[in-house]
Design a protein around this motif. Structure first.
Motif, PDB file in Angstrom:
ATOM      1  N   LEU A  17       0.752  -1.192  -0.060  1.00 28.54           N
ATOM      2  CA  LEU A  17      -0.023   0.038   0.069  1.00 28.54           C
ATOM      3  C   LEU A  17       0.881   1.340   0.050  1.00 28.54           C
ATOM      4  N   LYS A  18       2.159   1.215   0.652  1.00 30.98           N
ATOM      5  CA  LYS A  18       3.101   2.184   0.498  1.00 30.98           C
ATOM      6  C   LYS A  18       3.489   2.562  -0.755  1.00 30.98           C
ATOM      7  N   THR A  19       3.718   1.571  -1.612  1.00 33.62           N
ATOM      8  CA  THR A  19       4.037   1.997  -2.988  1.00 33.62           C
ATOM      9  C   THR A  19       2.870   2.530  -3.671  1.00 33.62           C
ATOM     10  N   LEU A  20       1.722   2.077  -3.483  1.00 30.85           N
ATOM     11  CA  LEU A  20       0.380   2.883  -4.144  1.00 30.85           C
ATOM     12  C   LEU A  20       0.298   4.090  -3.631  1.00 30.85           C
ATOM     13  N   ASP A  21       0.639   4.386  -2.251  1.00 30.23           N
ATOM     14  CA  ASP A  21       0.053   5.632  -1.713  1.00 30.23           C
ATOM     15  C   ASP A  21       1.426   6.936  -2.352  1.00 30.23           C
ATOM     16  N   VAL A  22       2.652   6.174  -2.643  1.00 35.02           N
ATOM     17  CA  VAL A  22       3.550   7.315  -3.371  1.00 35.02           C
ATOM     18  C   VAL A  22       3.283   7.313  -4.851  1.00 35.02           C
ATOM     19  N   ALA A  23       2.580   6.405  -5.321  1.00 33.37           N
ATOM     20  CA  ALA A  23       2.318   6.603  -6.810  1.00 33.37           C
ATOM     21  C   ALA A  23       1.135   7.671  -6.756  1.00 33.37           C
ATOM     22  N   ILE A  24       0.234   7.470  -5.971  1.00 35.12           N
ATOM     23  CA  ILE A  24      -1.014   8.316  -5.710  1.00 35.12           C
ATOM     24  C   ILE A  24      -0.573  10.072  -5.709  1.00 35.12           C
ATOM     25  N   GLU A  25       0.382  10.126  -4.734  1.00 38.30           N
ATOM     26  CA  GLU A  25       0.772  11.286  -4.586  1.00 38.30           C
ATOM     27  C   GLU A  25       1.401  12.009  -5.724  1.00 38.30           C
ATOM     28  N   PHE A  26       2.231  11.115  -6.603  1.00 41.51           N
ATOM     29  CA  PHE A  26       2.885  11.804  -7.887  1.00 41.51           C
ATOM     30  C   PHE A  26       1.766  11.872  -8.921  1.00 41.51           C
ATOM     31  N   GLY A  27       0.625  11.126  -8.855  1.00 38.14           N
ATOM     32  CA  GLY A  27      -0.376  11.295  -9.763  1.00 38.14           C
ATOM     33  C   GLY A  27      -1.037  12.569  -9.358  1.00 38.14           C
ATOM     34  N   LEU A  28      -1.630  13.019  -8.338  1.00 37.33           N
ATOM     35  CA  LEU A  28      -2.258  13.859  -8.017  1.00 37.33           C
ATOM     36  C   LEU A  28      -1.644  15.224  -8.138  1.00 37.33           C
ATOM     37  N   ALA A  29      -0.216  15.383  -8.147  1.00 36.45           N
ATOM     38  CA  ALA A  29       0.517  16.458  -8.309  1.00 36.45           C
ATOM     39  C   ALA A  29       0.665  16.501 -10.039  1.00 36.45           C
ATOM     40  N   GLY A  30       0.084  15.548 -10.588  1.00 32.25           N
ATOM     41  CA  GLY A  30       0.108  15.825 -12.212  1.00 32.25           C
ATOM     42  C   GLY A  30       1.482  15.409 -12.816  1.00 32.25           C
ATOM     43  N   ARG A  31       2.243  14.596 -11.894  1.00 31.39           N
ATOM     44  CA  ARG A  31       3.811  14.339 -12.486  1.00 31.39           C
ATOM     45  C   ARG A  31       3.806  12.982 -13.090  1.00 31.39           C
TER      46      ARG A  31
END
Length: 334
Positions: A97-111
């Motif tokens: 889930l931590k790997t998903l959380d990191v990916a989501i954070e990047f995604g929400l930032a539009g990166r």
């Protein structure tokens, strides 16, 4: 192509996800991409599989260059405990889930655009974490109002009104509000993410023979037909409700951009028969692109070198294409 990089989460560390990511690291790709994972896990798996992949730990995705076959940039997330291929350990559920959380954070930032590998729902729940799937997790953690699960392979896209729901609960879940909301997300996504200017969508009935005029069920008359009429009144092309046993044939599909099925096992068996191993799971309605493989963790194949990376290849290509369409859509509406 867009230069938006792809962020890949390999999923369950004991499954085939790490194997597939390493195989794809050897392939040519037009889009820069990186994995979010434990670097040591990937190094050990590469050694086990005798894959000549150099793992490069990164801490800045802004400097990612074009993909180099044989080189895998990795944003590091540490395993909770060491992992053996094929051996599940609930203590690594938080790592997944931590790997998903990191990916989501990047995604929400539009990166980034997201590409996810297979997770094992059971072991995450065994760890005491309520988890029904990627789709629901991404929706919750990105505060998306409505998401739609769609699988696609060459020549066929199938979206679902209901997803991971017991069959007995499906009729009650097909409400006017839900159907209208999902149909709207699907229509808008086909335009924005797939470049379909005027999408044509085929809609399955719920009951055999689409209810046979009310003799085999009333959901078509009471819910589906009225909502489709509202959508057509907007100028949108929704055909149906059509009997699911006759809809999936060239006569209908040749001129359609997608099929909207009422439940999981109504639409997906056809798609997986047509394209298993070369299909992609897509979540529509998120604030970022997300694609995934169309299969599970295949624990018995992990570390063997026998797992096919075909679906991950399609997921990477589809995410890159969707990101490009989104960029073009934004530019055309700026």
């Amino acid at each position: 192509m867009s230069t938006l990089p792809l962020a890949v989460t390999p999923g369950e560390p004991a499954g085939i996800g790490p194997d597939l990511v390493l195989k794809q690291a050897l392939a040519e790709h037009s889009q820069p991409w990186f994995a979010i994972a434990d670097p040591d896990l990937l190094r050990e798996r590469a050694q086990l599989l005798t894959l000549d992949v150099r793992i490069e730990t990164i801490n800045n995705i802004d400097t990612l260059g074009p993909h180099q076959p044989g080189v895998l940039p990795v944003w590091p997330v540490a395993l909770n405990v060491p992992c053996e291929p094929g051996q599940l350990d609930a203590r690594n559920a938080h790592y997944v889930l931590k790997t998903l959380d990191v990916a989501i954070e990047f995604g929400l930032a539009g990166r980034v655009a997201l590409v996810t590998g297979p997770v094992h729902k059971g072991i995450i729940n065994d760890a005491g974490i309520a988890f029904t799937g990627h789709t629901e997790y991404l929706q919750t953690h990105s505060n998306a109002d409505q998401v739609v699960m769609m699988l696609a392979t060459e020549g066929l896209r199938v979206a679902l009104v209901t997803t991971h729901l017991p069959l007995a609960q499906v009729p009650a879940a097909i409400t006017p509000k839900r159907l209208h909301s999902i149909a709207t997300v699907l229509h808008q996504s086909l335009q924005r993410d797939f470049g379909c200017a005027e999408p044509r969508i085929l809609v399955c009935g719920l009951n055999p023979h689409a209810g046979e005029g009310g003799h085999l069920g009333h959901e078509e008359i009471d819910v589906i037909e009225p909502e489709l009429a509202k959508l057509r009144a907007q100028g949108w092309h929704f055909d149906g409700p059509l009997p699911a046993d006759t809809l999936f044939q060239p006569h209908y599909l040749d001129n359609a951009d997608a099929v909207l099925a009422m439940y999981h096992d109504q639409g997906l068996p056809v798609l997986k028969f047509k394209g298993f191993g070369a299909a992609v799971n897509i979540t529509l309605g998120l604030p970022f692109v997300r694609t995934s493989v169309d299969h599970g963790t295949a624990l018995d194949l992990a570390g063997s070198g026998n797992a096919s990376d075909g679906s991950l290849a399609v997921a990477l290509k589809t995410a890159a294409t969707m990101a490009q369409h989104q960029l073009q859509h934004r530019n055309s509406h700026a």
